[in-house]
Enzyme design. Structure first.
Site, short mmCIF file in Angstrom:
data_model
loop_
_atom_site.label_atom_id
_atom_site.label_comp_id
_atom_site.label_asym_id
_atom_site.label_seq_id
_atom_site.Cartn_x
_atom_site.Cartn_y
_atom_site.Cartn_z
N HIS A 115 3.19 4.18 0.40
CA HIS A 115 3.51 4.97 1.59
C HIS A 115 4.81 5.72 1.38
O HIS A 115 5.69 5.27 0.66
CB HIS A 115 3.60 4.09 2.84
CG HIS A 115 4.52 2.90 2.70
ND1 HIS A 115 4.15 1.74 2.07
CD2 HIS A 115 5.81 2.71 3.10
CE1 HIS A 115 5.15 0.88 2.09
NE2 HIS A 115 6.18 1.44 2.70
N HIS A 131 0.90 -1.16 0.00
CA HIS A 131 0.00 0.00 0.00
C HIS A 131 0.94 1.20 0.00
O HIS A 131 1.74 1.36 0.93
CB HIS A 131 -0.91 -0.04 1.23
CG HIS A 131 -1.89 1.11 1.36
ND1 HIS A 131 -3.25 0.90 1.57
CD2 HIS A 131 -1.70 2.44 1.36
CE1 HIS A 131 -3.86 2.08 1.67
NE2 HIS A 131 -2.93 3.04 1.55
P1 AMP Z 1 8.38 -0.67 3.34
O1 AMP Z 1 9.54 -1.59 3.67
O2 AMP Z 1 8.78 0.55 2.59
O3 AMP Z 1 7.23 -1.43 2.71
O4 AMP Z 1 7.89 -0.11 4.74
C1 AMP Z 1 6.85 -0.66 5.48
C2 AMP Z 1 6.94 -0.04 6.85
O5 AMP Z 1 5.71 -0.26 7.52
C3 AMP Z 1 8.04 -0.63 7.74
O6 AMP Z 1 8.93 0.42 8.12
C4 AMP Z 1 7.27 -1.18 8.94
O7 AMP Z 1 7.96 -0.99 10.16
C5 AMP Z 1 5.98 -0.39 8.88
N1 AMP Z 1 4.81 -1.03 9.48
C6 AMP Z 1 4.34 -2.27 9.22
N2 AMP Z 1 3.20 -2.49 9.93
C7 AMP Z 1 2.95 -1.34 10.62
C8 AMP Z 1 1.94 -0.93 11.53
N3 AMP Z 1 0.91 -1.74 11.86
N4 AMP Z 1 2.02 0.31 12.06
C9 AMP Z 1 3.03 1.13 11.74
N5 AMP Z 1 4.01 0.80 10.88
C10 AMP Z 1 3.98 -0.42 10.34
ZN ZN Z 2 -4.33 -0.86 1.31
#
Ligand code: AMP
Ligand code: ZN
Length: 127
Positions: A113, A111
């Protein structure tokens, strides 16, 4: 499919049917530490911070990544949210924004971000 089932498109508008963790955060179905929120976007602290400030900015609607047809208004709303995060978190000396796309970049949540990283001197490693 089977009679009585229905195809569900992966949009944030069907919270009960959506398995995406960030759609659930956007719908307040699972808790997060919200830093900023408006109609289009939400910003919340990363669970596994890589810097003193590590906040994620996401569109409330589901897009897989930055290249998944994200509307210009949504991208603008995300830029505004980044500015709000910087203000709330006191990142007046600067910060870094990163968005991973795909496996080579290590994208783990599919998703779209943007990571907002700051609160210390980030140096020149990886941009
Ligand atoms: P990416 O590796 O760019 O896909 O980053 C995904 C990020 O989402 C990682 O830094 C995780 O620590 C973070 N993440 C995953 N689940 C959650 C959550 N429930 N709340 C906050 N951050 C999350
Ligand atoms: Zn989503």
């Amino acid at each position: 499919g089977e009679p009585g089932t229905r195809v569900v498109t992966h949009s944030g508008k069907e919270p009960a049917m959506c398995d995406c963790i960030f759609c659930k955060i956007a719908n307040h179905e699972i808790p997060s530490t919200v830093v900023y929120e408006d109609d289009r976007v939400i910003a919340f602290d990363d669970l596994n911070p890589q810097a003193p400030v590590h906040t994620l900015v996401i569109p409330k609607k589901h897009y897989a990544d930055i290249t998944d047809g994200v509307p210009a208004e949504t991208l603008g709303a995300m830029a505004h949210a980044i500015d709000e995060v910087a203000r709330v978190k006191g990142l007046d000396k600067g910060f870094r924004v990163i968005s991973n796309k795909g496996e080579a970049a290590g994208q783990t949540v599919m998703h779209f971000h943007m990571h907002v990283l700051g609160g210390k001197d980030l140096g020149e490693g990886l941009i």
